[in-house]
Design an enzyme around this catalytic site. Structure first.
Site, PDB file in Angstrom:
ATOM      1  N   HIS A  56       0.841  -1.197   0.000  1.00 25.23           N
ATOM      2  CA  HIS A  56       0.000   0.000   0.000  1.00 25.23           C
ATOM      3  C   HIS A  56       0.873   1.242   0.000  1.00 25.23           C
ATOM      4  O   HIS A  56       1.989   1.230   0.524  1.00 25.23           O
ATOM      5  CB  HIS A  56      -0.978   0.005   1.181  1.00 25.23           C
ATOM      6  CG  HIS A  56      -0.347   0.072   2.538  1.00 25.23           C
ATOM      7  ND1 HIS A  56      -0.070   1.270   3.167  1.00 25.23           N
ATOM      8  CD2 HIS A  56       0.045  -0.899   3.400  1.00 25.23           C
ATOM      9  CE1 HIS A  56       0.460   1.026   4.356  1.00 25.23           C
ATOM     10  NE2 HIS A  56       0.551  -0.278   4.524  1.00 25.23           N
ATOM     11  N   GLU A  62      -5.275   1.449   2.567  1.00 26.24           N
ATOM     12  CA  GLU A  62      -5.039   0.409   3.571  1.00 26.24           C
ATOM     13  C   GLU A  62      -5.171   0.945   4.983  1.00 26.24           C
ATOM     14  O   GLU A  62      -5.691   0.272   5.871  1.00 26.24           O
ATOM     15  CB  GLU A  62      -3.648  -0.197   3.363  1.00 26.24           C
ATOM     16  CG  GLU A  62      -3.418  -1.515   4.108  1.00 26.24           C
ATOM     17  CD  GLU A  62      -2.942  -1.344   5.538  1.00 26.24           C
ATOM     18  OE1 GLU A  62      -2.997  -2.318   6.307  1.00 26.24           O
ATOM     19  OE2 GLU A  62      -2.519  -0.227   5.904  1.00 26.24           O
ATOM     20  N   GLU A  63      -4.706   2.173   5.202  1.00 21.89           N
ATOM     21  CA  GLU A  63      -4.749   2.759   6.542  1.00 21.89           C
ATOM     22  C   GLU A  63      -6.120   3.328   6.883  1.00 21.89           C
ATOM     23  O   GLU A  63      -6.311   3.901   7.957  1.00 21.89           O
ATOM     24  CB  GLU A  63      -3.693   3.867   6.672  1.00 21.89           C
ATOM     25  CG  GLU A  63      -2.263   3.433   6.379  1.00 21.89           C
ATOM     26  CD  GLU A  63      -1.692   2.502   7.440  1.00 21.89           C
ATOM     27  OE1 GLU A  63      -2.458   2.046   8.313  1.00 21.89           O
ATOM     28  OE2 GLU A  63      -0.491   2.218   7.388  1.00 21.89           O
ATOM     29  N   HIS A 115       3.070   3.468  12.457  1.00 25.10           N
ATOM     30  CA  HIS A 115       1.892   4.133  13.034  1.00 25.10           C
ATOM     31  C   HIS A 115       2.257   5.061  14.185  1.00 25.10           C
ATOM     32  O   HIS A 115       1.391   5.758  14.703  1.00 25.10           O
ATOM     33  CB  HIS A 115       0.833   3.138  13.532  1.00 25.10           C
ATOM     34  CG  HIS A 115       0.152   2.382  12.445  1.00 25.10           C
ATOM     35  ND1 HIS A 115      -1.107   1.840  12.584  1.00 25.10           N
ATOM     36  CD2 HIS A 115       0.538   2.079  11.181  1.00 25.10           C
ATOM     37  CE1 HIS A 115      -1.452   1.229  11.468  1.00 25.10           C
ATOM     38  NE2 HIS A 115      -0.455   1.358  10.603  1.00 25.10           N
ATOM     39  N   ASP A 152      -0.472   4.425   0.871  1.00 30.04           N
ATOM     40  CA  ASP A 152      -0.962   5.451   1.794  1.00 30.04           C
ATOM     41  C   ASP A 152      -0.295   5.264   3.146  1.00 30.04           C
ATOM     42  O   ASP A 152       0.309   4.218   3.420  1.00 30.04           O
ATOM     43  CB  ASP A 152      -2.485   5.401   1.925  1.00 30.04           C
ATOM     44  CG  ASP A 152      -2.987   4.101   2.555  1.00 30.04           C
ATOM     45  OD1 ASP A 152      -2.446   3.029   2.221  1.00 30.04           O
ATOM     46  OD2 ASP A 152      -3.926   4.145   3.374  1.00 30.04           O
ATOM     47  N   ASP A 164       4.242  -6.308   4.393  1.00 32.81           N
ATOM     48  CA  ASP A 164       3.625  -5.252   5.201  1.00 32.81           C
ATOM     49  C   ASP A 164       3.600  -5.658   6.672  1.00 32.81           C
ATOM     50  O   ASP A 164       2.715  -5.265   7.420  1.00 32.81           O
ATOM     51  CB  ASP A 164       2.202  -4.971   4.685  1.00 32.81           C
ATOM     52  CG  ASP A 164       1.587  -3.718   5.292  1.00 32.81           C
ATOM     53  OD1 ASP A 164       2.352  -2.835   5.732  1.00 32.81           O
ATOM     54  OD2 ASP A 164       0.348  -3.616   5.336  1.00 32.81           O
ATOM     55  N   ASP A 191       6.296   1.368   6.663  1.00 36.07           N
ATOM     56  CA  ASP A 191       4.889   1.003   6.482  1.00 36.07           C
ATOM     57  C   ASP A 191       4.206   1.948   5.500  1.00 36.07           C
ATOM     58  O   ASP A 191       3.612   2.930   5.892  1.00 36.07           O
ATOM     59  CB  ASP A 191       4.177   1.031   7.839  1.00 36.07           C
ATOM     60  CG  ASP A 191       2.720   0.614   7.767  1.00 36.07           C
ATOM     61  OD1 ASP A 191       2.350  -0.099   6.821  1.00 36.07           O
ATOM     62  OD2 ASP A 191       1.944   1.031   8.644  1.00 36.07           O
TER      63      ASP A 191
END
Length: 476
Positions: free
Chosen positions: A99, A167-168, A446, A101, A196, A133
């Protein structure tokens, strides 16, 4: 194969600066899917991915997947990027997913550097939102193709690609596309590879064969038509914040015990065989302390810590929207507050049952308050847990590739996070899915100061190169 890989490793080391520059360009694009004002940047990142792969000869396309509701308005969903590199019927075909994003980030959150400027420190740590990520692994695949082209070495497998920009924020639209293309665009895939996830610690690589699912909820409590002065109205009205805190305090104990009736009844029993698996995993309590930056563990030993990270559900409180959060003091009664929390699910939990139990509990607690405020409950998104078999031939490919690059046999682990698309790929394509990590357990995905070690980045590119060569040579 050994001679080709040695040459590839040499060219990867030689082109280190170019590969880091490419990652820096990717990190500089603030492709935050959860921020409606940055949605154009997510599209810009999609264009960047298409451009980089196209330069190397891949056939890329962007699929529009419609609109969705966000902040009270219809917003275009970012396109899903599909790609194909090679179409030789004599070769195996692997579908890779990443991903593009990222999670929100700002200096005000506590970052030591600008989150959208890749910053390399004297320890070789590359800080930036998305570094691990998931832009680092995505750039890793681009770099793996480029290394082959640089040497004129034939890429040993066909690549199918599926890259998303949501994805997020729940991967909206992706599941429908995968199911629609399972017997079309993705029909020739022999297996699926997703990068991921992360190592368990900081020293030993892993292969991931299991993931927890997630159910993300919010609770809205609304009362007055506008914020109120607490000196004038405090003690005379039902306050939304008081109601919300009362509800959220009944969800989970400080020791992690979930208080919602019926949730734990769904969890698969821990068998002696499964219990013994945790004894051989290379992990210490010091690894946990290093990863979180403090000595705050709930359990005193690695075994129970890993079991509660991987195979038991957890409930986490994430925040309250609408409440005063600035500096200083503001004596306001918020008119409307939204509490956000999620439950990580495990075998044999079902998302529909979890939602029903949570809603029943929240409603019951709110009714017991005898409040005149209004309550609204919402399931923002859900994704299922996933379990594979580390004995599958595809995992043997990943094991051999990891041993070749790192000189050590990887641990086979589960992961506490969630990648719902893993389940969708496996169920729709009926093919094995391998989770092949690049980053370390302390990368801080994150979190503030997210990073990817330069050593992991370069060895991750080498791992991808080795993986495709091992895949080409295996006979399932």
């Amino acid at each position: 194969m050994k001679m080709s890989l040695d040459k590839l490793y040499e060219v990867i080391d030689k082109k280190k600066d170019e590969f880091v520059t490419r990652l820096s360009r990717a990190v500089s694009i603030p492709s935050v899917s959860a921020d409606v004002t940055l949605r154009p940047k997510v599209v810009e990142m999609a264009d960047f991915v298409v451009s980089e792969f196209t330069k190397l000869g891949a056939k890329m396309e962007k699929r529009d997947i419609g609109y969705h509701q966000m902040d009270g308005q219809d917003v275009p969903l970012p396109p899903i990027v599909l790609g194909q590199y090679g179409n030789d019927p004599s070769k195996k075909t692997v579908l890779i997913y990443n991903h593009f994003d990222v999670q929100p980030a700002s200096l005000e959150d506590g970052w030591s550097t600008d989150p959208f400027t890749l910053t390399v420190d004297n320890k070789g740590r590359m800080f930036g939102r998305g570094a691990t990520d998931d832009k680092g692994p995505l750039i890793g695949w681009i770099s793996a193709i480029e290394a082959h082209k640089e040497l004129g070495i034939d890429f040993p497998v066909n690549l199918l690609m599926c890259f998303e920009g949501m994805e997020e924020y729940g991967s909206e639209g992706l599941e429908d596309l995968i199911r629609a293309e399972a017997e079309k665009y993705f029909a020739k895939a022999d297996c699926v590879c997703i990068s991921d996830t992360y190592w368990l610690g900081t020293k030993k690589p892993v292969l991931t064969y299991g993931l927890r699912g997630v159910c993300y909820f919010n609770i809205t409590v609304e009362g007055p038509s506008a914020d109120l002065h607490s000196g004038v109205f405090g003690g005379t009205v039902h306050e939304p914040m008081t109601d919300l805190v009362a509800i959220m305090s009944t969800l989970v104990k400080p020791n992690g015990e979930i208080l919602i009736p019926g949730i734990m009844d769904q969890v698969a029993e821990l068998t002696p065989t499964e219990d013994s698996i945790y004894d051989g995993i290379d992990y210490t309590m010091e690894d946990l302390k290093e990863a979180v930056g403090a000595d705050i563990s709930i359990y005193p030993d690695p075994k129970r810590t890993l079991q509660h990270r991987w195979r038991y559900p957890t409930l986490s409180l994430h925040g309250i929207e609408g409440a005063f959060s600035g500096s200083g003091a503001k004596t306001v009664i918020p008119a409307k507050v939204i509490g956000k929390f999620s439950i990580r699910t495990v075998p044999n939990m079902e998302s529909e049952t979890v939602e029903r139990l949570v809603k029943e509990h929240v409603t019951k607690v709110f009714n017991s308050l005898n409040s005149k405020n209004k309550l609204a409950f919402n399931n923002m998104h859900s994704g299922s847990w996933w379990i594979s078999s580390p004995d599958h031939w595809h995992y043997d490919v990943g094991k051999k590739a990891t041993e070749r690059v790192y000189g050590i046999t990887p641990d086979f682990v589960r992961e506490g996070g969630s990648i719902p698309v893993t389940v969708t790929f496996e169920q729709s394509l009926k093919k094995n899915v391998l989770l092949l990590p690049m980053g370390r357990g302390d990368d801080g995905a994150h979190s503030i100061n997210e990073k990817l070690d330069l050593d992991n980045f370069l060895k991750g590119i080498k791992l991808f190169c080795t993986y495709v060569h091992e895949l080409a040579s295996v006979s399932p």
